[in-house]
Design a protein around this motif. Structure first.
Motif, PDB file in Angstrom:
ATOM      1  N   ARG A 187      25.274  44.020  50.990  1.00 45.50           N
ATOM      2  CA  ARG A 187      26.405  44.549  51.759  1.00 45.50           C
ATOM      3  C   ARG A 187      26.534  43.840  53.103  1.00 45.50           C
ATOM      4  NH1 ARG A 187      24.067  49.560  49.825  1.00 45.50           N
ATOM      5  NH2 ARG A 187      25.316  50.412  48.108  1.00 45.50           N
ATOM      6  N   ARG A 188      25.403  43.568  53.736  1.00 46.23           N
ATOM      7  CA  ARG A 188      25.446  42.861  55.027  1.00 46.23           C
ATOM      8  C   ARG A 188      26.026  41.473  54.879  1.00 46.23           C
ATOM      9  NH1 ARG A 188      19.704  43.159  57.959  1.00 46.23           N
ATOM     10  NH2 ARG A 188      20.893  42.071  59.593  1.00 46.23           N
ATOM     11  N   ARG A 213      27.992  40.403  52.507  1.00 45.26           N
ATOM     12  CA  ARG A 213      29.413  40.479  52.143  1.00 45.26           C
ATOM     13  C   ARG A 213      30.267  40.876  53.338  1.00 45.26           C
ATOM     14  NH1 ARG A 213      33.005  38.596  51.028  1.00 45.26           N
ATOM     15  NH2 ARG A 213      34.626  38.977  49.497  1.00 45.26           N
ATOM     16  N   SER A 214      29.755  41.778  54.190  1.00 46.90           N
ATOM     17  CA  SER A 214      30.529  42.213  55.361  1.00 46.90           C
ATOM     18  C   SER A 214      30.728  41.082  56.352  1.00 46.90           C
ATOM     19  CB  SER A 214      29.837  43.395  56.040  1.00 46.90           C
ATOM     20  OG  SER A 214      28.618  42.992  56.648  1.00 46.90           O
ATOM     21  N   GLU A 215      29.834  40.090  56.303  1.00 47.82           N
ATOM     22  CA  GLU A 215      29.946  38.937  57.189  1.00 47.82           C
ATOM     23  C   GLU A 215      30.818  37.834  56.596  1.00 47.82           C
ATOM     24  OE1 GLU A 215      25.938  37.833  57.860  1.00 47.82           O
ATOM     25  OE2 GLU A 215      25.479  39.574  59.111  1.00 47.82           O
ATOM     26  N   GLY A 216      31.369  38.111  55.411  1.00 48.57           N
ATOM     27  CA  GLY A 216      32.306  37.164  54.826  1.00 48.57           C
ATOM     28  C   GLY A 216      31.745  36.226  53.782  1.00 48.57           C
ATOM     29  N   GLU A 264      21.445  46.746  50.345  1.00 51.07           N
ATOM     30  CA  GLU A 264      21.963  46.729  51.715  1.00 51.07           C
ATOM     31  C   GLU A 264      22.056  45.305  52.240  1.00 51.07           C
ATOM     32  OE1 GLU A 264      23.880  47.994  54.883  1.00 51.07           O
ATOM     33  OE2 GLU A 264      23.341  49.251  53.154  1.00 51.07           O
ATOM     34  N   TYR A 295      17.184  39.028  54.173  1.00 51.51           N
ATOM     35  CA  TYR A 295      18.492  38.709  54.754  1.00 51.51           C
ATOM     36  C   TYR A 295      18.424  37.432  55.579  1.00 51.51           C
ATOM     37  CZ  TYR A 295      22.261  39.015  58.206  1.00 51.51           C
ATOM     38  OH  TYR A 295      23.315  38.724  59.029  1.00 51.51           O
ATOM     39  N   GLY A 355      31.109  48.417  46.283  1.00 53.58           N
ATOM     40  CA  GLY A 355      31.739  47.598  47.309  1.00 53.58           C
ATOM     41  C   GLY A 355      31.579  46.103  47.111  1.00 53.58           C
ATOM     42  N   ILE A 356      30.833  45.690  46.068  1.00 58.79           N
ATOM     43  CA  ILE A 356      30.596  44.266  45.824  1.00 58.79           C
ATOM     44  C   ILE A 356      30.961  43.943  44.382  1.00 58.79           C
ATOM     45  CG2 ILE A 356      28.894  42.411  45.805  1.00 58.79           C
ATOM     46  CD1 ILE A 356      27.323  43.938  47.888  1.00 58.79           C
ATOM     47  N   GLU A 415      36.050  45.192  41.038  1.00 63.58           N
ATOM     48  CA  GLU A 415      34.735  45.471  41.599  1.00 63.58           C
ATOM     49  C   GLU A 415      33.652  45.364  40.536  1.00 63.58           C
ATOM     50  OE1 GLU A 415      32.558  49.297  43.508  1.00 63.58           O
ATOM     51  OE2 GLU A 415      34.220  48.465  44.685  1.00 63.58           O
TER      52      GLU A 415
END
Length: 352
Positions: free
Chosen positions: A168-169, A171-174, A165, A143, A186-187, A341
């Motif tokens: 996901r991290r 993507r969650s940060e934009g 994961e 990461y 989710g991606i 998705e």
């Protein structure tokens, strides 16, 4: 001697991490004179020695990328032209391509065609392309390394499940992110319907009378093909011997030799990593008449000319469509549009 070599390799890796990071900083400066982090800051950020950072900074200064101002610090050189065929344009995103674990040096024909499809279509977003290399495997460190690349978007083909994961991290940060070759909830992803391809192959093999099928490697994501293969046979009331489903492609030849020595009449060999000529030569050495009953299945979509009369099934993978779909999804993600998705591309099977 071994310890010295390992330390040397580690130093090179650390040096390249610093250099790549600084090259991205210079890219972001976009022709402006911008102060860059100090040697101490970079040393702390990357957890490397100050001499390693100094070496990278010295090289960049000698090459003209950085100007050192005594008592003030180091700055990007506004007069230095980046080594590209055309000037950098403002607001053109920097898109990273990451293949697998990011540590590959050589690419198979299959992976080369995937990468080629991405390189063919992503620049038309438009975008600048940045090939991402990793030097670590721990997800937290992966990461950090990706974050340090300072990307505007990322296409990651077939990340290992342990790195879902990380996806996901990011993507969650934009970060605009599209996965290829696999799916993570989710991606957005574009993959191939390998289970359906295995199912198609299973139906063909069943009709040919094949009942002793060696399959390898039976690990994710190729285990999806195994699932389809098993399902096709179950529908016909046949349970395949899963002891013939091998996990390690590197020892598969030796395992096949052992299986044949047990007197099992292998009538199909299904290998994601299979290349025709080597396996054919090997099989004929073990059993000269095996070609009369044995069908070879290769799922790479690369048909290699054969010298031997084996019956063969080959996947026809839609590589170009893969590149088009990845590019289209990423374009919509950049535009803030709603995207599917998952897009799963069909594979067709050809007989030879």
């Amino acid at each position: 001697m071994l310890m010295v070599k390992m330390m040397s390799d580690s130093s090179i890796s650390e040096y390249m991490k610093i250099r790549r990071y600084m090259m991205n900083e210079i890219y972001r400066a976009n022709g402006q004179s911008v102060q860059v982090p100090t040697i101490l800051e970079l040393s702390r950020k990357f957890k490397v020695s100050r001499p390693t950072v100094s070496k990278a900074m010295k090289a960049l200064t000698e090459e003209g990328y950085i100007i050192g101002k005594r008592g003030i610090g180091s700055f990007t050189n506004p007069k230095f032209k980046m080594p590209l065929s055309s000037p950098l344009e403002k607001n053109v995103p920097l898109v990273g391509i990451l293949m697998g674990d990011g540590m590959g040096v050589h690419y198979s024909s299959y992976c080369s065609r995937l990468l080629g499809a991405l390189l063919n279509h992503l620049p038309y977003l438009p975008s600048y392309i940045h090939l991402v290399s990793l030097s670590v495997s721990d997800p937290d460190q992966v990461y950090e390394e990706i974050r340090n690349e300072r990307l505007d978007g990322l296409v990651w083909h077939n990340p290992e499940p342990q790195n879902f994961e990380v996806c996901r991290r990011l993507r969650s940060e934009g970060m605009p992110l599209v996965l290829g070759g696999c799916h993570c909830d989710g991606i957005s992803s574009v993959d191939f319907d390998f289970e359906d391809a295995g199912y198609q192959c299973g139906k063909i093999l069943y009709r040919k009378g094949c009942r002793n099928v060696v399959f390898y490697p039976n690990v994710f994501p190729w285990s999806l093909e195994a699932n389809g293969l098993l399902r096709a046979y179950r529908e016909e009331g046949i349970v395949l011997n899963e002891n013939l489903f091998l996990k390690d492609c590197y020892t598969a030849h030796e395992k096949i030799r052992d299986i044949l020595s047990y007197g099992i009449p292998v009538d199909a060999i299904y290998g994601q990593m299979l290349t025709y000529n080597p396996i054919e030569d090997y099989l004929l050495e073990l059993e000269p008449d095996i070609y009369k009953r044995c069908t070879l299945v290769a799922s790479g979509g690369i048909v290699v000319p054969s010298r031997h009369p084996f019956h063969r099934l080959a996947y026809v993978v839609p590589f170009d469509e893969y590149g088009k779909q990845i590019s289209a999804v990423l374009r919509d993600v950049f535009a803030g549009k709603e995207v599917p998705e998952r897009i799963s591309l069909k594979i067709t099977i050809e007989s030879a």
